[in-house]
Scaffold this motif. Structure first.
Motif, PDB file in Angstrom:
ATOM      1  N   PHE A 174       0.820  -1.211   0.000  1.00 18.47           N
ATOM      2  CA  PHE A 174       0.000   0.000   0.000  1.00 18.47           C
ATOM      3  C   PHE A 174       0.852   1.258   0.000  1.00 18.47           C
ATOM      4  CE2 PHE A 174       0.185   1.178   4.552  1.00 18.47           C
ATOM      5  CZ  PHE A 174       0.625  -0.010   5.122  1.00 18.47           C
ATOM      6  N   SER A 175       0.165   2.378  -0.118  1.00 14.08           N
ATOM      7  CA  SER A 175       0.740   3.727  -0.174  1.00 14.08           C
ATOM      8  C   SER A 175       1.319   4.036  -1.557  1.00 14.08           C
ATOM      9  CB  SER A 175       1.779   3.973   0.911  1.00 14.08           C
ATOM     10  OG  SER A 175       1.849   5.366   1.146  1.00 14.08           O
ATOM     11  N   CYS A 176       2.486   3.482  -1.864  1.00 11.87           N
ATOM     12  CA  CYS A 176       3.076   3.625  -3.191  1.00 11.87           C
ATOM     13  C   CYS A 176       3.066   5.055  -3.726  1.00 11.87           C
ATOM     14  CB  CYS A 176       2.380   2.700  -4.180  1.00 11.87           C
ATOM     15  SG  CYS A 176       2.397   0.999  -3.642  1.00 11.87           S
ATOM     16  N   PRO A 177       3.796   5.937  -3.040  1.00 12.07           N
ATOM     17  CA  PRO A 177       3.786   7.342  -3.455  1.00 12.07           C
ATOM     18  C   PRO A 177       4.744   7.610  -4.616  1.00 12.07           C
ATOM     19  CG  PRO A 177       5.241   7.054  -1.591  1.00 12.07           C
ATOM     20  CD  PRO A 177       4.656   5.691  -1.886  1.00 12.07           C
ATOM     21  N   ASN A 178       4.535   8.725  -5.280  1.00 15.72           N
ATOM     22  CA  ASN A 178       5.511   9.252  -6.226  1.00 15.72           C
ATOM     23  C   ASN A 178       6.485  10.108  -5.438  1.00 15.72           C
ATOM     24  OD1 ASN A 178       4.407   8.233  -8.587  1.00 15.72           O
ATOM     25  ND2 ASN A 178       3.006   9.942  -8.803  1.00 15.72           N
ATOM     26  N   THR A 179       7.696  10.209  -5.941  1.00 13.01           N
ATOM     27  CA  THR A 179       8.656  11.050  -5.221  1.00 13.01           C
ATOM     28  C   THR A 179       8.718  12.452  -5.819  1.00 13.01           C
ATOM     29  OG1 THR A 179      10.410  10.140  -6.585  1.00 13.01           O
ATOM     30  CG2 THR A 179      10.116   9.180  -4.410  1.00 13.01           C
ATOM     31  N   ASN A 180       7.606  12.905  -6.353  1.00 12.17           N
ATOM     32  CA  ASN A 180       7.627  14.269  -6.888  1.00 12.17           C
ATOM     33  C   ASN A 180       6.672  15.208  -6.165  1.00 12.17           C
ATOM     34  OD1 ASN A 180       5.259  13.261  -7.784  1.00 12.17           O
ATOM     35  ND2 ASN A 180       5.567  13.711  -9.943  1.00 12.17           N
ATOM     36  N   ASN A 237      17.686  27.682  -8.059  1.00 16.02           N
ATOM     37  CA  ASN A 237      18.729  28.526  -7.453  1.00 16.02           C
ATOM     38  C   ASN A 237      19.371  27.861  -6.242  1.00 16.02           C
ATOM     39  OD1 ASN A 237      18.394  30.707  -9.239  1.00 16.02           O
ATOM     40  ND2 ASN A 237      16.575  31.346  -8.093  1.00 16.02           N
ATOM     41  N   GLY A 238      19.500  26.545  -6.323  1.00 18.54           N
ATOM     42  CA  GLY A 238      20.198  25.852  -5.237  1.00 18.54           C
ATOM     43  C   GLY A 238      19.431  25.768  -3.932  1.00 18.54           C
ATOM     44  N   GLU A 239      18.164  26.034  -3.982  1.00 20.46           N
ATOM     45  CA  GLU A 239      17.342  25.963  -2.778  1.00 20.46           C
ATOM     46  C   GLU A 239      17.375  24.535  -2.199  1.00 20.46           C
ATOM     47  OE1 GLU A 239      12.979  27.760  -1.674  1.00 20.46           O
ATOM     48  OE2 GLU A 239      13.116  26.555  -3.474  1.00 20.46           O
ATOM     49  N   THR A 240      17.398  24.426  -0.885  1.00 22.05           N
ATOM     50  CA  THR A 240      17.357  23.107  -0.242  1.00 22.05           C
ATOM     51  C   THR A 240      16.320  23.162   0.888  1.00 22.05           C
ATOM     52  OG1 THR A 240      18.947  23.638   1.487  1.00 22.05           O
ATOM     53  CG2 THR A 240      19.855  22.830  -0.618  1.00 22.05           C
ATOM     54  N   PRO A 241      15.933  22.000   1.394  1.00 23.46           N
ATOM     55  CA  PRO A 241      15.001  22.013   2.526  1.00 23.46           C
ATOM     56  C   PRO A 241      15.567  22.834   3.684  1.00 23.46           C
ATOM     57  CG  PRO A 241      15.154  19.806   1.639  1.00 23.46           C
ATOM     58  CD  PRO A 241      16.185  20.624   0.918  1.00 23.46           C
ATOM     59  N   GLU A 242      16.897  22.723   3.895  1.00 26.48           N
ATOM     60  CA  GLU A 242      17.517  23.456   4.997  1.00 26.48           C
ATOM     61  C   GLU A 242      17.470  24.957   4.739  1.00 26.48           C
ATOM     62  OE1 GLU A 242      19.038  20.817   3.409  1.00 26.48           O
ATOM     63  OE2 GLU A 242      18.382  19.421   4.979  1.00 26.48           O
ATOM     64  N   THR A 271      19.621  13.427  -4.906  1.00 24.03           N
ATOM     65  CA  THR A 271      19.413  14.500  -3.937  1.00 24.03           C
ATOM     66  C   THR A 271      17.925  14.749  -3.718  1.00 24.03           C
ATOM     67  OG1 THR A 271      21.438  15.547  -4.696  1.00 24.03           O
ATOM     68  CG2 THR A 271      19.896  16.927  -3.465  1.00 24.03           C
ATOM     69  N   MET A 272      17.199  14.920  -4.811  1.00 30.18           N
ATOM     70  CA  MET A 272      15.787  15.276  -4.686  1.00 30.18           C
ATOM     71  C   MET A 272      14.947  14.122  -4.151  1.00 30.18           C
ATOM     72  SD  MET A 272      15.251  17.887  -7.906  1.00 30.18           S
ATOM     73  CE  MET A 272      13.593  18.364  -7.455  1.00 30.18           C
ATOM     74  N   ASN A 273      15.322  12.899  -4.552  1.00 29.05           N
ATOM     75  CA  ASN A 273      14.608  11.740  -4.005  1.00 29.05           C
ATOM     76  C   ASN A 273      14.794  11.641  -2.503  1.00 29.05           C
ATOM     77  OD1 ASN A 273      12.992  10.097  -5.620  1.00 29.05           O
ATOM     78  ND2 ASN A 273      14.771   9.489  -6.816  1.00 29.05           N
ATOM     79  N   THR A 274      15.991  11.925  -2.074  1.00 24.79           N
ATOM     80  CA  THR A 274      16.265  11.864  -0.638  1.00 24.79           C
ATOM     81  C   THR A 274      15.417  12.901   0.099  1.00 24.79           C
ATOM     82  OG1 THR A 274      18.505  11.145  -1.123  1.00 24.79           O
ATOM     83  CG2 THR A 274      18.085  11.960   1.102  1.00 24.79           C
ATOM     84  N   THR A 328      12.540  14.081  -0.817  1.00 22.66           N
ATOM     85  CA  THR A 328      11.150  13.623  -0.763  1.00 22.66           C
ATOM     86  C   THR A 328      10.991  12.487   0.226  1.00 22.66           C
ATOM     87  OG1 THR A 328      10.978  14.121  -3.112  1.00 22.66           O
ATOM     88  CG2 THR A 328       9.181  12.867  -2.128  1.00 22.66           C
ATOM     89  N   LEU A 329      11.883  11.514   0.138  1.00 19.81           N
ATOM     90  CA  LEU A 329      11.730  10.343   1.000  1.00 19.81           C
ATOM     91  C   LEU A 329      11.852  10.704   2.473  1.00 19.81           C
ATOM     92  CD1 LEU A 329      13.561   7.724  -1.224  1.00 19.81           C
ATOM     93  CD2 LEU A 329      11.119   7.834  -0.691  1.00 19.81           C
ATOM     94  N   ASP A 330      12.725  11.645   2.791  1.00 18.91           N
ATOM     95  CA  ASP A 330      12.824  12.112   4.177  1.00 18.91           C
ATOM     96  C   ASP A 330      11.512  12.755   4.598  1.00 18.91           C
ATOM     97  OD1 ASP A 330      15.365  11.190   4.274  1.00 18.91           O
ATOM     98  OD2 ASP A 330      16.350  13.143   4.158  1.00 18.91           O
ATOM     99  N   GLY A 331      10.963  13.544   3.694  1.00 19.29           N
ATOM    100  CA  GLY A 331       9.690  14.209   3.996  1.00 19.29           C
ATOM    101  C   GLY A 331       8.570  13.204   4.164  1.00 19.29           C
ATOM    102  N   LEU A 332       8.537  12.229   3.281  1.00 23.34           N
ATOM    103  CA  LEU A 332       7.486  11.217   3.364  1.00 23.34           C
ATOM    104  C   LEU A 332       7.619  10.401   4.649  1.00 23.34           C
ATOM    105  CD1 LEU A 332       7.318   9.872  -0.325  1.00 23.34           C
ATOM    106  CD2 LEU A 332       5.791  11.507   0.792  1.00 23.34           C
TER     107      LEU A 332
END
Length: 631
Positions: A174-180, A233-238, A289-292, A294-298
């Motif tokens: 179950f769940s099976c999210p997209n990483t976007n 522009n190099g934006e990151t979650p941090e 980088t971007m998958n990480t 998303t996955l951290d957020g998820l």
RNA sequence: GCGCUCGUAGCUCAGCUGGAUAGAGCGCCGGACUUCGAAUCCGUAGGUCGCAGGUUCGAAUCCUGCCGGGCGCACCA
């Protein structure tokens, strides 16, 4: 042609809304019911069976007497029902069906049977009642209560569990999210169902393995990557303070805007996918980088929602799987190859057209991947059955998938099940990302938590509750899970934000409140002067109508667990919970427990309350409602 | 068009392997807190169970047709 965001390729949680089940899944569900069900009888069923056997035997001999010859074998089996009102008794036997064969009016059959049975020296405890064409039984509830008390004490948290699926390994996807992008309400129904069905199957004795298939590759993933490359522009979650999945989602939305200005946008995304497949280091680095992010957020969202998995599968690892399976099928002659090289299966046998399984260039498709993934999973963990919790818009996909696996000769293919569920709509209609009407999962949980915290403060219960935030969060989860699970899975449902935040009426917090009140009362009882320990529990004192109803309801809990397990339907548990809570609530309101007249009565009522609490807690655990001793 | 699916009170949902006056919650109106937690309880009003046939002693429940909503019918996932 322009493809709106709302119709862009979606993951298995479905597009922003999701749908409903088919005849097919019904058939599968029926055929999937474990044959052991029915062997395990709970106490209430035992009592019913006893009476049924007795009445049936008497009916046979009565028929012989009336007709003058043995006709028992020609009679329809005796139906056992529950009377619509408690004062009519606990068990009902309708006798309409015998009027024709016996040439006797049903009320007379009932009366005659009553006389016969009352004349028997050896019969179960209980009282016979006449109600027109029905012969009813008022069961011996005191005996039931005594058994129940003993069993609930003995089993505790395990009360209600059974061994229907003991020794079987069940994998559930179950769940099976997209990483976007972040999770939305559609995922929440999926996740609630997945978690709940897993818990229910465990309570039915299964060895359950929860798995998630993360959709982390494809052109839709490249879209957010591309938009980020251009506008990030190099934006990151941090740097931005935005949760990773939301940040990536922001660029997925940004892509949609850009796409309108630049017609080459989609082409560029496709080109990026090609580079990804070729292993371009720069693209792979960005993807990682971007998958990480998303996955951290998820992961945080899952934690917040009480969702967890035993294993993760990633499409980046599985998307090439299945090709071998298709080639095997080709050798076996169950598939065929077109002149252009593509491979197909003929679905005439299941009254469908045909389906392509391998592209002409030899690459995999969604179906191919799922074939390979199923086989790989069975190799990883040899399940007896595999359940896919996926929105009903994919009914066709799973129908074909299961058929193909069966054609390939996998013995376990017949035990695959698509737990198909309907879409979640808003009162105004569907959720649409373009119109900004998508209900974000994180926001929803946060909002509910904050409302619950307000409520705790408004009631001035902060000090009693202790950790206000944790309690508020538990209340929010109860509200959400209950709201999402109370509707039968196959049906579409309407999510009314105003209603979902209500903590009154038929809601999760209402149920929690019942638990908290009993808990509070039992704490007071424990502080009362000792002496009750030596008072025996006398179930005969529980003879009020509400008490009889409560006892019957408690005794019916194991049945609800078995039924929910057989049908993969948490709404059976939520309905049970509400029914039990309502009964308790009324009884508690009308009767004193700790101040009941005599110590023996206090003891009996406390015992009943304690049983209710135990069953509430056991059922809570199956539908994602946290138990709160105080709230 | 074909296939699947859903249609029960103003709204959200139960009930559907046929049975006794079709049940809840929300909303409306009206009651119950110096008494074990009022996030509660009780009551009133509100229903041609989409429509029409059929099977049956009996249909919201099973069958058929129709009407209305949703979903699906890609060498997308």
């Amino acid at each position: 042609m322009e493809q709106p965001m709302s119709q862009a390729i979606e993951n298995r949680a479905g597009p922003l809304a999701m749908w409903t089940s088919s005849y097919y899944s019904w058939v599968l569900r029926k055929s999937f019911i474990n044959p052991h069900i029915g062997k395990v009888r709970n106490m209430l069923q035992k009592v019913r069976q006893q009476w049924k056997d007795l009445v049936e035997a008497q009916l046979a001999s009565y028929a012989k007497e009336v007709v003058g010859e043995e006709i028992a074998s020609t009679l329809v089996p005796l139906a056992v029902q529950t009377p619509p009102k408690p004062e009519l008794g606990d068990i009902a036997f309708p006798l309409f069906a015998y009027a024709k064969a016996l040439k006797v009016a049903p009320p007379k059959i009932a009366a005659d049977l009553k006389t016969r049975i009352e004349g028997l020296a050896d019969r179960p405890a209980g009282e016979l009642l006449l109600a027109g064409p029905y012969l009813n039984v008022k069961a011996d509830i005191a005996a039931l209560a005594a058994d129940l008390s003993a069993e609930i004490h003995e089993k505790g948290d395990a009360f209600g569990s059974n061994t229907n699926r003991a020794g079987t390994k069940v994998m559930i996807e179950f769940s099976c999210p997209n990483t976007n992008k972040p999770l939305h309400l559609g995922h929440m129904r999926n996740d609630s169902l997945g978690e709940s069905v897993s818990a229910i199957l465990k309570a039915n004795g299964a060895d359950v393995r929860k798995v998630n298939l993360v959709n982390n590759r494809g052109v839709h993933i490249c879209k957010s990557m591309l938009a980020y490359q251009k506008f990030g522009n190099g934006e990151t979650p941090e740097s931005s303070g935005i949760k990773g999945d939301h940040l990536v989602g922001k660029y997925y939305v940004r892509f949609a805007q850009w796409e309108k200005e630049d017609p080459t946008a989609t082409e560029q995304a496709q080109a990026m996918l090609k580079k990804w497949e070729e292993g371009d280091p720069e693209v792979l680095a960005l993807w990682n980088t971007m998958n990480t992010w998303t996955l951290d957020g998820l992961a945080e969202s899952y934690r917040k929602m009480g969702v967890s998995f035993d294993a993760y599968y990633y499409e980046s690892n599985t998307y090439k799987l299945g090709k071998d399976e298709v080639l095997k099928g080709l050798e076996k002659g169950v598939f065929y190859r077109e002149a252009d090289g593509s491979v197909w299966i003929d679905l005439a046998e299941i009254k469908l057209d045909r389906k392509v399984l391998l592209r002409k260039d030899g690459t995999s498709l969604y179906m191919t991947q799922d074939l390979g993934t199923a086989v790989a999973r069975h190799n990883d963990w040899p399940f007896d059955s595999l359940i896919y919790v996926v929105a009903s818009e994919q009914n066709y996909h799973f129908k074909v998938l299961f058929y193909v696996l069966e054609k390939l000769g996998y013995s376990w293919a017949k035990n695959l099940h698509h737990l198909s569920y309907g879409m979640v709509n808003l009162p105004d209609g569907k959720m649409k990302s373009r119109e900004g009407t998508v209900v974000d999962a994180d926001d929803l949980v946060d909002q509910l938590t904050s409302l619950a915290a307000d409520e705790i403060r408004a009631k001035e219960r902060e000090s009693e509750v202790g950790d206000v935030d944790a309690t508020a969060h538990a209340i929010a989860l109860a509200a959400l899970n209950y709201y999402l699970l109370q509707v039968s899975p196959t049906k579409d449902m309407v999510f009314n934000p105003a209603e979902s935040i209500s903590f009154n009426g038929n809601t999760g917090p209402y149920l929690q409140y019942m638990g908290a009140r009993i808990s509070s009362m039992l704490r007071k009882y424990a502080e009362m002067e000792t002496g009750y320990a030596s008072v025996p529990f006398d179930p005969a004192l529980l003879d009020l109508e509400d008490e009889r109803e409560l006892i019957k309801s408690l005794a019916a809990y194991p049945e609800a667990v078995a039924k929910a397990g057989a049908e993969y339907d948490p709404s059976i548990i939520t309905a049970y919970l509400y029914d039990l809570s309502r009964l308790f609530s009324r009884w508690y309101h009308d009767n004193q427990i700790l101040k009941a007249g005599t110590p023996a009565l206090v003891k009996a009522r406390v015992e009943l309350s304690a049983m209710v609490l135990q069953v509430l807690r056991n059922a809570f655990a199956l539908v994602g409602i946290p138990y709160l001793p105080t709230m």
